[in-house]
Design a protein around this motif. Structure first.
Motif, short mmCIF file in Angstrom:
data_model
loop_
_atom_site.label_atom_id
_atom_site.label_comp_id
_atom_site.label_asym_id
_atom_site.label_seq_id
_atom_site.Cartn_x
_atom_site.Cartn_y
_atom_site.Cartn_z
N GLN A 185 0.93 -1.20 0.00
CA GLN A 185 0.07 -0.13 0.15
C GLN A 185 0.66 1.32 -0.03
N THR A 186 2.12 1.18 -0.62
CA THR A 186 2.91 2.15 -0.67
C THR A 186 3.34 2.69 -2.07
N GLU A 187 2.68 1.89 -3.06
CA GLU A 187 3.15 2.19 -4.47
C GLU A 187 3.01 3.63 -4.93
N LYS A 188 2.04 4.38 -4.83
CA LYS A 188 1.71 5.67 -5.31
C LYS A 188 2.77 6.79 -4.54
N LYS A 189 2.76 6.28 -3.21
CA LYS A 189 3.78 7.43 -2.38
C LYS A 189 5.37 6.90 -2.91
N THR A 190 5.78 5.73 -3.08
CA THR A 190 6.89 5.27 -3.55
C THR A 190 7.30 5.97 -4.77
N ALA A 191 6.44 5.75 -5.93
CA ALA A 191 6.42 6.27 -7.12
C ALA A 191 6.71 7.94 -7.09
N THR A 192 6.07 8.58 -6.17
CA THR A 192 6.14 10.13 -5.91
C THR A 192 7.66 10.43 -5.47
N ALA A 193 7.89 9.68 -4.56
CA ALA A 193 9.29 9.71 -4.04
C ALA A 193 10.40 9.58 -4.99
N LEU A 194 10.15 8.63 -5.82
CA LEU A 194 11.24 8.41 -6.76
C LEU A 194 11.37 9.33 -7.86
N GLU A 195 10.01 9.93 -8.32
CA GLU A 195 10.06 10.86 -9.26
C GLU A 195 10.60 12.28 -8.77
N ARG A 196 10.41 12.64 -7.59
CA ARG A 196 11.38 13.87 -6.99
C ARG A 196 12.60 13.47 -6.95
N MET A 197 13.16 12.26 -7.03
CA MET A 197 14.60 12.18 -7.20
C MET A 197 15.21 12.31 -8.58
N GLY A 198 14.15 12.44 -9.58
CA GLY A 198 14.51 12.71 -10.91
C GLY A 198 14.53 11.32 -11.73
N LEU A 199 13.90 10.39 -11.20
CA LEU A 199 13.97 9.27 -12.07
C LEU A 199 12.62 9.01 -12.74
N GLU A 200 12.68 8.23 -13.74
CA GLU A 200 11.56 7.77 -14.55
C GLU A 200 10.75 6.69 -13.96
N VAL A 201 9.45 6.90 -13.71
CA VAL A 201 8.85 5.98 -12.75
C VAL A 201 7.34 5.70 -13.46
N PHE A 202 7.09 4.42 -13.34
CA PHE A 202 5.64 4.00 -14.08
C PHE A 202 4.89 3.38 -12.80
N CYS A 203 3.91 3.86 -12.25
CA CYS A 203 3.20 3.18 -11.41
C CYS A 203 1.77 3.17 -11.90
N PRO A 204 1.26 2.18 -12.91
CA PRO A 204 -0.01 1.85 -13.40
C PRO A 204 -1.06 1.84 -12.23
N THR A 205 -2.29 2.69 -12.67
CA THR A 205 -3.16 2.51 -11.45
C THR A 205 -4.61 2.42 -12.20
N LYS A 206 -5.67 1.85 -11.76
CA LYS A 206 -6.80 1.69 -12.00
C LYS A 206 -7.93 2.24 -11.30
N THR A 207 -9.03 2.69 -11.74
CA THR A 207 -10.24 3.22 -11.02
C THR A 207 -11.22 2.20 -10.55
N GLU A 208 -11.41 2.29 -9.37
CA GLU A 208 -12.33 1.44 -8.46
C GLU A 208 -13.24 2.32 -7.92
N VAL A 209 -14.56 1.70 -7.96
CA VAL A 209 -15.72 2.24 -6.98
C VAL A 209 -15.74 1.59 -5.73
N ARG A 210 -15.31 2.36 -4.50
CA ARG A 210 -15.23 1.55 -3.05
C ARG A 210 -16.48 2.14 -2.54
N GLN A 211 -17.16 1.17 -1.75
CA GLN A 211 -18.27 1.82 -0.94
C GLN A 211 -18.03 1.65 0.59
N TRP A 212 -18.52 2.75 1.15
CA TRP A 212 -18.39 2.75 2.58
C TRP A 212 -19.92 2.77 3.18
N SER A 213 -19.86 2.71 4.43
CA SER A 213 -21.37 2.86 5.05
C SER A 213 -22.16 4.13 4.46
#
Length: 158
Positions: A11-39
């Motif tokens: 559960q750190t994939e997006k944060k890790t990708a952002t941190a690596l991008e800030r270091m000037g690296l080329e990063v790819f963290c593919p994401t998909k959109t899901e619908v989540r339901q809470w109460s």
């Protein structure tokens, strides 16, 4: 320069990708959109396509610098060497994600005893009776086959 696969903490994939991008690296963290339901609400959220994996493009000499980011665990290895992903393979993933249509999942409460039809998976088209419900899955009885199965809510039609 090659694309390498990093194994990162859960559960750190997006944060890790952002941190690596800030270091000037080329990063790819593919994401998909899901619908989540809470109460109290439904919400569209972006979740990683590959859990615990991030792709990074760098030279062999630069490979050690990714460990500055604390959520990076290790590189994925194949046959004793760091796994290298071809550009064409990542382009295929990008094209697939660009064509992705977000499917609105109609969420409805099921109760034990409800009759439903399974609309996806191995038992597609079969009718069943709801036995138990959970937060993400429902247990179904397929009487004519004499089996009990678990299914996700999106695989059901009432």
């Amino acid at each position: 320069m090659n694309w390498y696969v990093l194994y990162v903490k859960s559960q750190t994939e997006k944060k890790t990708a952002t941190a690596l991008e800030r270091m000037g690296l080329e990063v790819f963290c593919p994401t998909k959109t899901e619908v989540r339901q809470w109460s109290d609400r439904k919400k569209k959220v972006k979740v990683p396509l590959f859990k615990s994996y991030v792709f990074v493009r760098l030279s062999e000499e630069e490979r050690q610098q990714v460990f500055v980011v604390h959520s990076v665990v290790r590189y994925l290895f194949w046959l004793g060497k760091p796994a290298v992903v071809r550009d064409e393979e990542l382009e295929t993933v990008k094209k697939w994600l660009a064509d992705e249509l977000v499917e609105e999942v109609q969420v409805r409460q099921f109760s034990p005893g409800d009759r439903v039809e399974i609309k996806g998976g191995v038992f597609k088209g079969q009718s069943a009776v709801v036995d138990q419900t959970g937060s993400r899955k429902v247990r179904l009885i397929l009487k004519h086959l004499g089996v009990i199965v678990e299914a996700s809510y999106r695989d059901l039609v009432s």
